[in-house]
Design a protein around this motif. Structure first.
Motif: not given
Length: 605
Positions: A539-552, A559-562
């Motif tokens: 029904k809806a979606g977001t777009l995310e950018g994920l970075g690696w911290t060294g452990s997760r 982006v919350k508003d597509p």
């Protein structure tokens, strides 16, 4: 914090005027390991063709995806006379005729422009440009005597990459003895003394318990820096950071909206679309947009008046039943024009074909059994990978690299991948660790990070990309009938009858990697759609950018508003140098209208 950094940086520049040519904002670098990766990024092993020559300006078939940056210097050479075996007289190679060197002045995603720096022969199309594949002789020159441990560790990390031969620090210390003025003249003097290719000057200042580090990269035959890396080090390294496999719990504080790419409005699409690929297909510097509605391809351009159709695929009558399940554009055959690769279900079997613009017309140039996909490989750029399919297993055997050979794409060496990997469900990236990491979306829609064949982290959250579902009839893959949902309804296993659910095969939606903020460390970009549960679809979606911290993996931006669920994504570097993320979005047409489709563009800062 930014204000404090600016004041310290201004003081630093004032203290070292000979090195004050360029100043970039402090990068989000917290360890010496990350700084070493940023330095190494300026010396990729690349080679590509000279595609055009106009006076002292040349165009090269290498771009940002290959690791090129402005101010880099490439050597240019030409195939010379054949080298014959002294006994058999068989051709065993060719001599190389040196043409000269060129300096990169502009970079797009897949091409670059350069000016001739040193000329031995007149350059011409067909010459080859490269950054030397041999080890780079480099020295680290401290401008201040603070924190010698940082200088030592940086040299050790660069040596560990296998790309560099770093001058031992005792030799640097001996060279600097009694030299009162540490300025740019030392670069050339040190280069001549030790036969170096490059020198990295490093200045370190303490700031709020951290260390503001300014690193400038010089070619030894010049006084002008190749580039400047300004970073704030906390001296925490990512070494030995891997521990047990730990779940990710989303942080309470989500990154500020300002950290997310900014939206650039684009008009609604004049067609239905399920997949998208982007490339400069005709080499004119303008972007073409390739769409698939799962039945055929269409190529469009975005002009001031709106979308303009360039070409629509004419599907042979014997292929009318095909279901396209993946598309991508990449220049794999090396002729400077990206090919469009399509994987489809046809006559109960997965197969792929390539389309290329030739003499003004889009034509199929090859057909290959099984699945194909372009993969971005750190240090190499895009490579073509593929996987077979058999009646016993939809994804069968090893994932292999495919190469252009004999007028087709032939399978080559296998990739060393985890057992749960298939050709579509993983990506590779320089996420800030000492080596590239593999990120995989498993069958339960959870992300897993691998070092080698070991999972070092797996998410608790589920990430619903929009998968493509193929329904296998009871007789097996030989009688596959690909399900193309009405009005491009998104096919999912939820809500299906048990007899159908047992015969469904999922092809994972697209994930990508990119360095959106230009700090030398890549991020994972993927959709995160909201499932309708038993009703099926999203029904809806977001777009995310994920970075690696060294452990997760942790969210760096969201982006919350597509305006609807995200069907597919692409990443491109624009002419401005900024990274743009494109999201193909489906919007609801209501009770009496058909659904609409839009390509949303979000630009990095």
């Amino acid at each position: 914090m930014r204000a404090a950094w600016s004041l310290i940086l201004a003081a630093l520049i004032a203290c070292t005027p000979a090195f004050a040519d360029t100043s970039l904002g402090p990068e989000e670098i917290s360890s010496v390991d990350e700084l070493a990766l940023s330095v190494a990024a300026y010396f990729p092993k690349v080679q590509g063709p000279v595609t055009e020559v106009q006076g002292n300006k040349v165009s090269i078939g290498l771009g940002a995806k290959d690791g090129l940056k402005p101010n880099m210097v490439l050597s240019v050479w030409r195939d010379g006379k054949e080298i014959l075996h002294p006994v058999t007289k068989a051709v065993i190679g060719r001599a190389e005729d040196e043409v000269g060197t060129v300096e990169i002045t502009g970079v797009t995603e897949s091409a670059s422009t350069a000016v001739v720096k040193r000329k031995v022969l007149d350059p011409q199309p067909g010459d080859r440009a490269r950054i030397s594949p041999r080890k780079i002789s480099i020295a680290i020159l401290p401008l201040r005597e603070d924190r010698p441990d940082i200088i030592q560790t940086l040299g050790e990390r660069l040596n560990e990459f296998g790309r560099f031969e770093v001058l031992a620090q005792p030799k640097v210390t001996a060279f600097l003895k009694d030299k009162k003025q540490r300025d740019a003249t030392l670069v050339r003097e040190m280069g001549n003394a030790f036969v170096l290719d490059a020198v990295v000057t490093v200045s370190i200042l303490s700031s709020e318990g951290k260390y503001l580090t300014t690193s400038r990269i010089f070619y030894t035959d010049e006084m002008k820096p190749l580039d400047t890396i300004v970073s704030m080090l906390s001296l925490s390294t990512k070494r030995d950071a891997f521990g047990e496999v730990r779940p990710f719990f989303a942080p309470v504080v989500v990154p500020a909206a300002a950290a997310a790419p900014k939206e650039a409005k684009m008009p609604d699409l004049p067609l239905q679309a399920r997949y998208v690929a982007l490339a400069d297909l005709d080499g004119d510097g303008a972007l073409e947009y390739v769409f698939s509605d799962a039945k055929k391809l269409a190529v469009y351009r975005l002009e001031s008046a709106g979308w303009k159709e360039v070409w629509t695929e004419s599907v042979p009558s014997k292929e009318k039943s095909m279901q396209q399940v993946a598309i991508v554009a990449a220049d794999i055959n090396g002729n400077g024009r990206p090919e469009i690769f399509v994987t489809r279900m046809l006559d109960g079997r997965p197969s792929s074909y390539a389309v290329e613009l030739q003499d003004g017309s889009y034509r199929r140039i090859a057909e290959v059994p099984g699945f194909l996909r372009a993969l971005m490989v750190p240090g190499r750029g895009e490579v073509l990978i593929g996987q077979a399919s058999t009646p016993e297993a939809f994804f069968s055997g090893e994932v292999r690299e495919y190469v252009w050979s004999g007028g087709t794409y032939a399978p080559g060496a296998p990739l060393q991948l985890p057992k749960e990997a298939n050709v579509y469900n993983f990506i590779l990236g320089n996420l800030g660790d000492q080596r590239p990491l593999l990120v995989l979306l498993d069958s339960d829609n959870r992300l897993a990070v691998y070092a080698g064949d070991t999972a070092v982290w797996r998410s608790e959250e589920k990430y619903y990309t929009v998968d493509t579902t193929v329904v296998l009839p009871p007789s097996g893959v030989d009688s596959v009938v690909g399900r193309v949902p009405g009005d491009l309804e998104i096919a999912t296993a939820t809500g299906a009858a048990d007899s159908v659910r047992d015969r469904q095969v999922k092809i994972t939606g697209r994930m990508l990697v990119c360095d959106i903020d230009g700090n030398g460390t890549e991020e994972i970009v993927l959709p995160k759609n909201t499932s309708l549960g038993l009703l099926g679809g999203y029904k809806a979606g977001t777009l995310e950018g994920l970075g690696w911290t060294g452990s997760r993996l942790e969210p760096r931006w969201v982006v919350k508003d597509p305006p609807g669920p995200v069907l597919d994504i692409q990443v491109m570097r624009r002419e401005s140098g900024k990274i743009a993320v494109y999201a193909l979005v489906q919007t609801s047409g209501g009770v009496f209208s058909r659904n609409k489709f839009r390509l949303e563009r979000y630009e990095g800062k």
